[in-house]
Motif scaffolding. Structure first.
Motif, mmCIF file in Angstrom:
data_model
loop_
_atom_site.group_PDB
_atom_site.id
_atom_site.type_symbol
_atom_site.label_atom_id
_atom_site.label_comp_id
_atom_site.label_asym_id
_atom_site.label_seq_id
_atom_site.Cartn_x
_atom_site.Cartn_y
_atom_site.Cartn_z
ATOM 1 N N PHE A 175 7.665 31.183 -79.010
ATOM 2 C CA PHE A 175 8.337 32.455 -79.251
ATOM 3 C C PHE A 175 7.401 33.655 -79.142
ATOM 4 N N GLU A 176 6.246 33.626 -79.786
ATOM 5 C CA GLU A 176 5.332 34.770 -79.711
ATOM 6 C C GLU A 176 4.920 35.059 -78.270
ATOM 7 N N ASP A 177 4.668 34.017 -77.498
ATOM 8 C CA ASP A 177 4.322 34.209 -76.086
ATOM 9 C C ASP A 177 5.488 34.815 -75.311
ATOM 10 N N VAL A 225 21.901 38.345 -81.695
ATOM 11 C CA VAL A 225 22.859 37.823 -80.721
ATOM 12 C C VAL A 225 22.830 36.298 -80.741
ATOM 13 N N THR A 226 23.828 35.689 -80.145
ATOM 14 C CA THR A 226 23.870 34.231 -80.109
ATOM 15 C C THR A 226 23.412 33.644 -78.785
ATOM 16 N N TRP A 227 23.301 34.483 -77.738
ATOM 17 C CA TRP A 227 22.956 33.945 -76.425
ATOM 18 C C TRP A 227 22.186 34.958 -75.602
ATOM 19 N N LEU A 228 21.082 34.515 -75.011
ATOM 20 C CA LEU A 228 20.279 35.339 -74.094
ATOM 21 C C LEU A 228 19.862 34.508 -72.877
ATOM 22 N N ALA A 229 20.769 33.723 -72.351
ATOM 23 C CA ALA A 229 20.538 32.940 -71.129
ATOM 24 C C ALA A 229 19.288 32.073 -71.213
ATOM 25 N N GLY A 230 19.074 31.430 -72.349
ATOM 26 C CA GLY A 230 17.928 30.545 -72.508
ATOM 27 C C GLY A 230 16.705 31.201 -73.115
ATOM 28 N N PHE A 231 16.764 32.495 -73.369
ATOM 29 C CA PHE A 231 15.657 33.230 -73.979
ATOM 30 C C PHE A 231 15.993 33.532 -75.435
ATOM 31 N N ASP A 232 14.982 33.952 -76.194
ATOM 32 C CA ASP A 232 15.175 34.253 -77.611
ATOM 33 C C ASP A 232 14.925 35.710 -77.954
ATOM 34 N N PHE A 233 14.495 36.514 -76.976
ATOM 35 C CA PHE A 233 14.139 37.904 -77.228
ATOM 36 C C PHE A 233 14.307 38.689 -75.939
ATOM 37 N N PHE A 280 17.009 42.543 -78.589
ATOM 38 C CA PHE A 280 17.998 41.512 -78.884
ATOM 39 C C PHE A 280 17.254 40.265 -79.366
ATOM 40 N N HIS A 281 17.768 39.648 -80.437
ATOM 41 C CA HIS A 281 17.086 38.537 -81.109
ATOM 42 C C HIS A 281 18.092 37.425 -81.385
ATOM 43 N N THR A 282 17.753 36.183 -81.033
ATOM 44 C CA THR A 282 18.670 35.074 -81.287
ATOM 45 C C THR A 282 18.602 34.588 -82.728
ATOM 46 N N ASP A 283 17.514 34.856 -83.427
ATOM 47 C CA ASP A 283 17.377 34.459 -84.834
ATOM 48 C C ASP A 283 16.524 35.503 -85.553
ATOM 49 N N PRO A 284 17.084 36.691 -85.773
ATOM 50 C CA PRO A 284 16.282 37.801 -86.299
ATOM 51 C C PRO A 284 15.550 37.477 -87.596
ATOM 52 N N GLN A 285 16.180 36.746 -88.478
ATOM 53 C CA GLN A 285 15.569 36.482 -89.778
ATOM 54 C C GLN A 285 14.236 35.750 -89.657
ATOM 55 N N THR A 286 14.139 34.777 -88.775
ATOM 56 C CA THR A 286 12.885 34.029 -88.635
ATOM 57 C C THR A 286 11.950 34.649 -87.594
ATOM 58 N N GLN A 287 12.458 35.473 -86.692
ATOM 59 C CA GLN A 287 11.664 36.011 -85.594
ATOM 60 C C GLN A 287 11.084 37.386 -85.867
ATOM 61 N N PHE A 288 11.656 38.109 -86.809
ATOM 62 C CA PHE A 288 11.350 39.530 -86.918
ATOM 63 C C PHE A 288 9.892 39.828 -87.245
#
Length: 139
Positions: free
Chosen positions: A49-51, A112-120, A80-88
């Motif tokens: 994720f960080e990368d 968001v729930t979907w970013l075409a295979g990405f998380d950010f 846009f974040h797929t899991d803001p709570q853990t990623q922020f």
């Protein structure tokens, strides 16, 4: 109506062609940058994720540079974040390294729930420096 002035970085990644969109559109002195994700050159996501966040900022820098701009010219950011709570916390740490000193751009973060295979993803609007606003498009 004016024709779209498309901007692409020199070493553009495969997603622009696969999903048929421009990296950015210049209109007068404004630059509207499409969502930049942490994609490698082949369009695949960075697995860590960080990368992925760092690569998204790098991809954004490349698009801005193709328009003779920098993050200093950015006036509005939407992330846009797929899991803001853990990623922020990770995003905030990388953001602090990337955006520089105040005044900061306006920023809206969206879960968001979907970013075409990405998380950010980062989407920005920039006001171009006078020289860049009138220059010819990069293809």
């Amino acid at each position: 109506m004016a024709k779209r002035d498309a901007i692409f970085p020199a070493d553009r990644h495969a997603l622009y062609d696969v999903h048929q969109y421009s990296a950015a559109i210049r209109h007068g002195d404004l630059l509207f940058v499409s969502g930049q994700v942490g994609s490698r050159e082949d369009g695949s996501p960075e697995p860590v994720f960080e990368d992925q966040v760092r690569r998204a900022f790098a991809n954004l820098r490349a698009v801005l540079a193709a328009a003779d701009a920098s993050f200093d010219d950015v006036i509005d950011v939407t992330s846009f974040h797929t899991d803001p709570q853990t990623q922020f916390d990770t995003v905030l740490a990388v953001r602090a390294e990337e955006i520089g000193e105040p005044p900061y751009p306006a920023w809206t973060a969206v879960g968001v729930t979907w970013l075409a295979g990405f998380d950010f993803e980062l989407k920005v609007i920039a006001r171009l420096p006078p020289k860049a606003a009138g220059s010819s498009p990069a293809a």
